[in-house]
Design a protein around this motif. Sequence first.
Motif, PDB file in Angstrom:
ATOM      1  N   GLY A   1      10.610   5.872  -5.181  1.00 43.03           N
ATOM      2  CA  GLY A   1      10.887   4.861  -4.164  1.00 43.03           C
ATOM      3  C   GLY A   1       9.813   4.810  -3.100  1.00 43.03           C
ATOM      4  N   HIS A   2       9.349   5.976  -2.646  1.00 39.57           N
ATOM      5  CA  HIS A   2       8.316   6.003  -1.610  1.00 39.57           C
ATOM      6  C   HIS A   2       7.043   5.341  -2.126  1.00 39.57           C
ATOM      7  N   SER A   3       6.709   5.599  -3.400  1.00 38.41           N
ATOM      8  CA  SER A   3       5.514   4.986  -3.980  1.00 38.41           C
ATOM      9  C   SER A   3       5.647   3.471  -4.028  1.00 38.41           C
ATOM     10  N   SER A   4       6.811   3.000  -4.463  1.00 37.28           N
ATOM     11  CA  SER A   4       7.022   1.568  -4.624  1.00 37.28           C
ATOM     12  C   SER A   4       7.009   0.823  -3.288  1.00 37.28           C
ATOM     13  N   LEU A   5       7.785   1.309  -2.338  1.00 34.75           N
ATOM     14  CA  LEU A   5       7.852   0.563  -1.074  1.00 34.75           C
ATOM     15  C   LEU A   5       6.555   0.695  -0.276  1.00 34.75           C
ATOM     16  N   SER A   6       5.875   1.857  -0.363  1.00 35.08           N
ATOM     17  CA  SER A   6       4.601   2.024   0.346  1.00 35.08           C
ATOM     18  C   SER A   6       3.563   1.049  -0.186  1.00 35.08           C
ATOM     19  N   ALA A   7       3.497   0.932  -1.508  1.00 36.11           N
ATOM     20  CA  ALA A   7       2.536   0.004  -2.113  1.00 36.11           C
ATOM     21  C   ALA A   7       2.882  -1.441  -1.793  1.00 36.11           C
ATOM     22  N   SER A   8       4.174  -1.762  -1.735  1.00 34.00           N
ATOM     23  CA  SER A   8       4.558  -3.147  -1.424  1.00 34.00           C
ATOM     24  C   SER A   8       4.147  -3.511   0.000  1.00 34.00           C
ATOM     25  N   ALA A   9       4.453  -2.627   0.948  1.00 33.24           N
ATOM     26  CA  ALA A   9       4.062  -2.885   2.333  1.00 33.24           C
ATOM     27  C   ALA A   9       2.549  -2.894   2.468  1.00 33.24           C
ATOM     28  N   GLY A  10       1.893  -1.919   1.838  1.00 36.52           N
ATOM     29  CA  GLY A  10       0.439  -1.822   1.930  1.00 36.52           C
ATOM     30  C   GLY A  10      -0.273  -3.013   1.334  1.00 36.52           C
ATOM     31  N   THR A  11       0.255  -3.549   0.245  1.00 36.48           N
ATOM     32  CA  THR A  11      -0.366  -4.718  -0.394  1.00 36.48           C
ATOM     33  C   THR A  11      -0.288  -5.934   0.517  1.00 36.48           C
ATOM     34  N   VAL A  12       0.862  -6.162   1.124  1.00 35.85           N
ATOM     35  CA  VAL A  12       1.014  -7.282   2.053  1.00 35.85           C
ATOM     36  C   VAL A  12       0.094  -7.109   3.269  1.00 35.85           C
ATOM     37  N   LEU A  13       0.050  -5.906   3.812  1.00 38.51           N
ATOM     38  CA  LEU A  13      -0.790  -5.655   4.985  1.00 38.51           C
ATOM     39  C   LEU A  13      -2.265  -5.805   4.646  1.00 38.51           C
ATOM     40  N   THR A  14      -2.643  -5.439   3.433  1.00 39.20           N
ATOM     41  CA  THR A  14      -4.037  -5.615   3.013  1.00 39.20           C
ATOM     42  C   THR A  14      -4.390  -7.099   2.950  1.00 39.20           C
ATOM     43  N   HIS A  15      -3.474  -7.919   2.456  1.00 36.50           N
ATOM     44  CA  HIS A  15      -3.710  -9.365   2.462  1.00 36.50           C
ATOM     45  C   HIS A  15      -3.850  -9.892   3.883  1.00 36.50           C
ATOM     46  N   LEU A  16      -3.032  -9.406   4.781  1.00 32.20           N
ATOM     47  CA  LEU A  16      -3.056  -9.890   6.169  1.00 32.20           C
ATOM     48  C   LEU A  16      -4.296  -9.446   6.929  1.00 32.20           C
TER      49      LEU A  16
END
Length: 464
Positions: free
Chosen positions: A364-379
């Motif tokens: 779970g930590h891997s999944s949600l961290s990557a999801s948040a990180g991917t969005v923040l990288t786009h921003l």
Amino acid sequence: MLLLSKAKGIALLALFIGLFSATSCTRTSPEEYNGRAADPDLLHQTSKQLTTVIIRDIFKPPVASRIYAYANLAAYETLRAQSPAQPTLAGRIREFAPVPAPEEGAEYCYPLASVKAFIAVSKALTFSVDMWDAYEVELDRKYGAMDIPQDVYERSVAYGGLVAKHVLAYAEQDNYKYTRGYRHTLTHAEGDWEPTPPTYAQACEPKWSAIRSFTLDTCTQFTPAPPAPYDLTPGSEFRKMVDQVYDYGRNATAEQKAIAYFWDDNATVSNIKGHFSYLEKKMTPPGHWQAIVGTVARDQRLDMMKSLEAYTFSSIAMHDAFIACWEEKYRTNRVRPVTVINRLRGEGWEPYLETPPFPEYVSGHSSLSASAGTVLTHLLGDSVAFTDSTEYEFGHGVRSFSSIKDAYMEASMSRVYGGIHFLDGSLEGTNQGEEVGQWVWSRLTGKPVEYSPQEEVAKKIAGK
């Protein structure tokens, strides 16, 4: 002559009083009070307060992600009323209707209304109302020093409350109440999950995949590749991963232990000393990433609207990642390392981190961290370096990263170093989170994204 001087003095005094009265009664302009209230630090402080309340109330990580997402959504939709170029999320997230419009032609302090909307939703979804009441006393003192006209102040607070009510009505329909009270049925089959030491707690949120997502078409939209089959034969793919976790448990370097502990983010760690036990309360993984948003927003000097966009988009991504991840967890129902290793080795082996109470695959930590990180990288871009000290107060130290992706990849490997996940569970969780993040970004912005991290993750698994 004396009478004339006296009359002249009275006239000058009257003039002075008139000028003073006119100055003191001058109404502060919207530009002035909105400029003062738009200090992004007020938003960052309020976000941190929500994390403090969530820690006190001991919300589980999936539930925490839900609270962050709805609170941010209310604040975002309120503030964007003064930023027409900022798109509404109505029509972009599932079943969400446009929020009530402000009164046409009336003055508002939208930054104030936005923070009040955030607090109203947070207060409704948490337990420690006393903490919010105390926080608002100090917050109102700060706003009171901004010379916001009384009618504007009251109108703005009321509007924030109106948007909060709209968002709470939306939250009421997301199946959360339906998922309360369910228990996971243990199969007792070899290779399946079972409660783990030290507390042998019941499985956490077994029906979470039934929660309405913000953007996903279905909870199975981003199903990871199948996990390695349960096989303890020496040399099998699964046995190699078991041995890897066992070896980390015995021979982890100081750096690997530091990484594991830094990203622990266990809401409640059990400390058992003989007949004495107590819980240690800490930040959840969603809380950690919301704190990272605050750090990066300050570093990049983002204004309040851009900061709120980062908070909102990343929290929605984490919310949806939890739904996708939890569906996979309870579908595959895979055993945790601590259970396998103790059956295999019989040595009373303990992982460096306490194993959380739910199935292993995927992390779970891997999944949600990557999801948040991917969005923040786009921003914000793919080369945003930052130093994360958000959990220093909990004794977890400080770490620096060359990029947001660097951070979420480290978070993923921390679960293997800590002994609570197998390698494929961590890296496939990262893969799933990246895909969810890409999807969320596309849905919230209307921008198409062409990206598949499958090949990259396959290489990482092969190379470890």
